[in-house]
Design a protein around this motif. Sequence first.
Motif, mmCIF file in Angstrom:
data_model
loop_
_atom_site.group_PDB
_atom_site.id
_atom_site.type_symbol
_atom_site.label_atom_id
_atom_site.label_comp_id
_atom_site.label_asym_id
_atom_site.label_seq_id
_atom_site.Cartn_x
_atom_site.Cartn_y
_atom_site.Cartn_z
ATOM 1 N N ARG A 13 0.836 -1.202 0.000
ATOM 2 C CA ARG A 13 0.000 0.000 0.000
ATOM 3 C C ARG A 13 0.871 1.252 0.000
ATOM 4 N NH1 ARG A 13 -3.209 -1.059 5.241
ATOM 5 N NH2 ARG A 13 -3.925 1.105 4.942
ATOM 6 N N LEU A 14 1.905 1.236 0.825
ATOM 7 C CA LEU A 14 2.796 2.404 0.883
ATOM 8 C C LEU A 14 3.624 2.533 -0.391
ATOM 9 C CD1 LEU A 14 3.857 4.770 2.549
ATOM 10 C CD2 LEU A 14 5.526 3.212 3.572
ATOM 11 N N LEU A 15 4.086 1.407 -0.932
ATOM 12 C CA LEU A 15 4.867 1.456 -2.169
ATOM 13 C C LEU A 15 4.045 2.069 -3.306
ATOM 14 C CD1 LEU A 15 7.642 0.559 -3.304
ATOM 15 C CD2 LEU A 15 6.550 -1.571 -4.000
ATOM 16 N N ARG A 16 2.763 1.731 -3.367
ATOM 17 C CA ARG A 16 1.901 2.293 -4.413
ATOM 18 C C ARG A 16 1.610 3.764 -4.168
ATOM 19 N NH1 ARG A 16 -1.123 -3.552 -4.477
ATOM 20 N NH2 ARG A 16 0.423 -4.506 -5.866
ATOM 21 N N ALA A 17 1.576 4.169 -2.897
ATOM 22 C CA ALA A 17 1.462 5.595 -2.606
ATOM 23 C C ALA A 17 2.708 6.346 -3.078
ATOM 24 C CB ALA A 17 1.242 5.817 -1.110
ATOM 25 N N PHE A 18 3.875 5.730 -2.911
ATOM 26 C CA PHE A 18 5.103 6.334 -3.419
ATOM 27 C C PHE A 18 5.033 6.503 -4.929
ATOM 28 C CE2 PHE A 18 7.560 5.312 0.501
ATOM 29 C CZ PHE A 18 8.147 6.559 0.664
ATOM 30 N N ALA A 19 4.574 5.482 -5.631
ATOM 31 C CA ALA A 19 4.473 5.586 -7.085
ATOM 32 C C ALA A 19 3.578 6.750 -7.484
ATOM 33 C CB ALA A 19 3.945 4.268 -7.659
ATOM 34 N N LYS A 20 2.419 6.862 -6.854
ATOM 35 C CA LYS A 20 1.502 7.971 -7.179
ATOM 36 C C LYS A 20 2.118 9.315 -6.826
ATOM 37 C CE LYS A 20 -2.067 6.101 -5.008
ATOM 38 N NZ LYS A 20 -3.446 5.947 -4.478
ATOM 39 N N SER A 21 2.880 9.374 -5.741
ATOM 40 C CA SER A 21 3.502 10.646 -5.349
ATOM 41 C C SER A 21 4.519 11.112 -6.376
ATOM 42 C CB SER A 21 4.168 10.511 -3.972
ATOM 43 O OG SER A 21 5.420 9.859 -4.046
ATOM 44 N N TYR A 43 8.600 -6.040 -7.833
ATOM 45 C CA TYR A 43 8.195 -6.842 -6.678
ATOM 46 C C TYR A 43 7.930 -8.280 -7.114
ATOM 47 C CZ TYR A 43 5.308 -8.438 -2.787
ATOM 48 O OH TYR A 43 4.785 -9.166 -1.755
ATOM 49 N N GLY A 44 7.206 -8.434 -8.216
ATOM 50 C CA GLY A 44 7.015 -9.728 -8.858
ATOM 51 C C GLY A 44 6.173 -10.698 -8.051
ATOM 52 N N THR A 45 6.245 -11.967 -8.432
ATOM 53 C CA THR A 45 5.463 -13.021 -7.772
ATOM 54 C C THR A 45 6.267 -13.748 -6.698
ATOM 55 O OG1 THR A 45 6.123 -14.588 -9.485
ATOM 56 C CG2 THR A 45 4.043 -13.402 -9.818
ATOM 57 N N HIS A 46 7.585 -13.555 -6.689
ATOM 58 C CA HIS A 46 8.439 -14.192 -5.687
ATOM 59 C C HIS A 46 9.366 -13.135 -5.067
ATOM 60 C CE1 HIS A 46 7.069 -17.697 -7.926
ATOM 61 N NE2 HIS A 46 7.457 -18.442 -6.913
ATOM 62 N N PRO A 47 8.800 -12.193 -4.343
ATOM 63 C CA PRO A 47 9.612 -11.106 -3.787
ATOM 64 C C PRO A 47 10.541 -11.611 -2.680
ATOM 65 C CG PRO A 47 7.408 -11.022 -2.888
ATOM 66 C CD PRO A 47 7.383 -12.067 -3.963
ATOM 67 N N ASN A 48 11.595 -10.864 -2.475
ATOM 68 C CA ASN A 48 12.605 -11.214 -1.490
ATOM 69 C C ASN A 48 12.249 -10.590 -0.135
ATOM 70 O OD1 ASN A 48 15.046 -12.304 -0.556
ATOM 71 N ND2 ASN A 48 16.094 -10.369 -0.896
ATOM 72 N N GLU A 49 11.106 -10.995 0.425
ATOM 73 C CA GLU A 49 10.694 -10.468 1.719
ATOM 74 C C GLU A 49 11.566 -11.061 2.823
ATOM 75 O OE1 GLU A 49 6.814 -11.923 1.436
ATOM 76 O OE2 GLU A 49 6.018 -10.203 0.347
ATOM 77 N N HIS A 50 11.805 -10.278 3.856
ATOM 78 C CA HIS A 50 12.791 -10.662 4.861
ATOM 79 C C HIS A 50 12.350 -10.104 6.215
ATOM 80 C CE1 HIS A 50 17.310 -10.235 6.203
ATOM 81 N NE2 HIS A 50 16.686 -11.211 6.859
ATOM 82 N N VAL A 51 12.333 -10.955 7.234
ATOM 83 C CA VAL A 51 12.042 -10.543 8.605
ATOM 84 C C VAL A 51 13.286 -10.798 9.442
ATOM 85 C CG1 VAL A 51 10.658 -11.028 10.672
ATOM 86 C CG2 VAL A 51 9.566 -10.991 8.421
ATOM 87 N N LYS A 52 13.596 -9.860 10.326
ATOM 88 C CA LYS A 52 14.745 -10.019 11.210
ATOM 89 C C LYS A 52 14.315 -9.690 12.639
ATOM 90 C CE LYS A 52 18.801 -8.494 9.740
ATOM 91 N NZ LYS A 52 19.774 -9.609 9.707
ATOM 92 N N LEU A 53 14.428 -10.683 13.526
ATOM 93 C CA LEU A 53 14.217 -10.475 14.955
ATOM 94 C C LEU A 53 15.573 -10.116 15.559
ATOM 95 C CD1 LEU A 53 12.099 -13.686 15.759
ATOM 96 C CD2 LEU A 53 11.363 -11.582 14.615
ATOM 97 N N ALA A 111 12.342 -6.172 12.352
ATOM 98 C CA ALA A 111 12.381 -5.461 11.069
ATOM 99 C C ALA A 111 11.722 -6.300 9.980
ATOM 100 C CB ALA A 111 13.826 -5.158 10.683
ATOM 101 N N PHE A 112 10.995 -5.607 9.103
ATOM 102 C CA PHE A 112 10.429 -6.224 7.907
ATOM 103 C C PHE A 112 10.981 -5.478 6.701
ATOM 104 C CE2 PHE A 112 7.377 -6.174 4.419
ATOM 105 C CZ PHE A 112 7.177 -7.537 4.214
ATOM 106 N N PHE A 113 11.581 -6.234 5.781
ATOM 107 C CA PHE A 113 12.173 -5.656 4.579
ATOM 108 C C PHE A 113 11.367 -6.111 3.365
ATOM 109 C CE2 PHE A 113 15.447 -6.527 7.714
ATOM 110 C CZ PHE A 113 16.146 -5.336 7.797
ATOM 111 N N LEU A 114 10.799 -5.172 2.634
ATOM 112 C CA LEU A 114 10.123 -5.483 1.383
ATOM 113 C C LEU A 114 11.152 -5.433 0.268
ATOM 114 C CD1 LEU A 114 7.281 -5.982 0.021
ATOM 115 C CD2 LEU A 114 7.393 -3.577 -0.629
ATOM 116 N N GLY A 115 11.415 -6.576 -0.348
ATOM 117 C CA GLY A 115 12.430 -6.634 -1.383
ATOM 118 C C GLY A 115 11.843 -6.919 -2.747
ATOM 119 N N ALA A 116 12.712 -6.907 -3.731
ATOM 120 C CA ALA A 116 12.307 -7.193 -5.104
ATOM 121 C C ALA A 116 12.535 -8.669 -5.409
ATOM 122 C CB ALA A 116 13.100 -6.331 -6.083
#
Length: 339
Positions: free
Chosen positions: A151-159, A171-181, A271-276
């Motif tokens: 949602r935020l990434l699409r707001a960035f695009a519109k901005s 972002y694609g169908t297999h994004p490189n999402e990453h969580v770090k505790l 941390a949550f990292f939204l990757g490509a």
Amino acid sequence: MGISTLPVLDLALLEFPTAEQAEHLTGLRETARDIGFFYLVNHGINPQLLQNVQSLTRAFFALAETEKQRVSMIHSPHFRGYNRAGVEYTRDQRDQREQFDIGAERAALTLLPGDPAWKRLQGPNLWPEALPQLRPVIYAWQQAMTDVALRLLRAFAKSLSLPANAFDALYGTHPNEHVKLIRYPGQEAEASQQGVGAHKDSGFLTFLLQDEQPGLQVEVMPGNWVDALPKPGAFVVNIGELLELATNGYLRATVHRVVSPPLRKERISVAFFLGAQLDAQVPLYQLPASLAAEAQGPTSDPANPLIRDVGWNYLKGRLRSHRDVAQRYYADTLNTVKS
């Protein structure tokens, strides 16, 4: 006048009807251009889920050392699992934090001769048998965070006057999402205070859930560090290098660090990292002339230059940070990866 605190942005306002959102999108764009860091509120994530994530993160780090070592990252060619404090490096210095890394849960790929080494990054996670409730809670949080991040990434695009789905192909169908505790143990005053060294994040966006212990600092101008103090219910969000590359430096990936807490204190963050998608190439998006004129060009650490191949760029960072895993699984690659 210098910046003394990070701005606060409201995700609900960024999704107002089109006629009412222009002002808020402008604020998002200018904040990302000038600072690259902000607090995000009204994100819609259930507070109970956030509390569960934090409490289970504490429970994981409270496990016996033998239990944590069962899921040590040294057992994963995909760079998943636990690292004790002092194992990861930033800018050739040891980070004084222990952490547990989780990625998108996928089967490992079978590599063929000539396949790029970054294909080894895809694979399953390691999960502690002594804390079975961790896995479903982290998955629920990962799914909720992906929704907020998109949602935020699409707001960035519109901005940026781009189509709302402009970044979807990356972002694609297999994004490189990453969580770090992450747990930062308290340090003696004379010991290293590098919880994590000064760095930029790769990927699109990073979301950080903090506890009440301060420590995160943002370099808003060269030599000018601002404390990103904890704000209940808010995420700290920052721009990743991928978006900086894609916008020719209009969006800013900002250097940040964590200072260790004092002795007998600790700091917990998630941390949550939204990757490509790893096989993506980062294009240069054509911004309107008025915005393109304000783009500064991406800034790159000479010791760790950026490249537009997402998989190689991500692997390069992993190899530099986790030297024991790199030697065990990527010895044949270390001399060929650009550094």
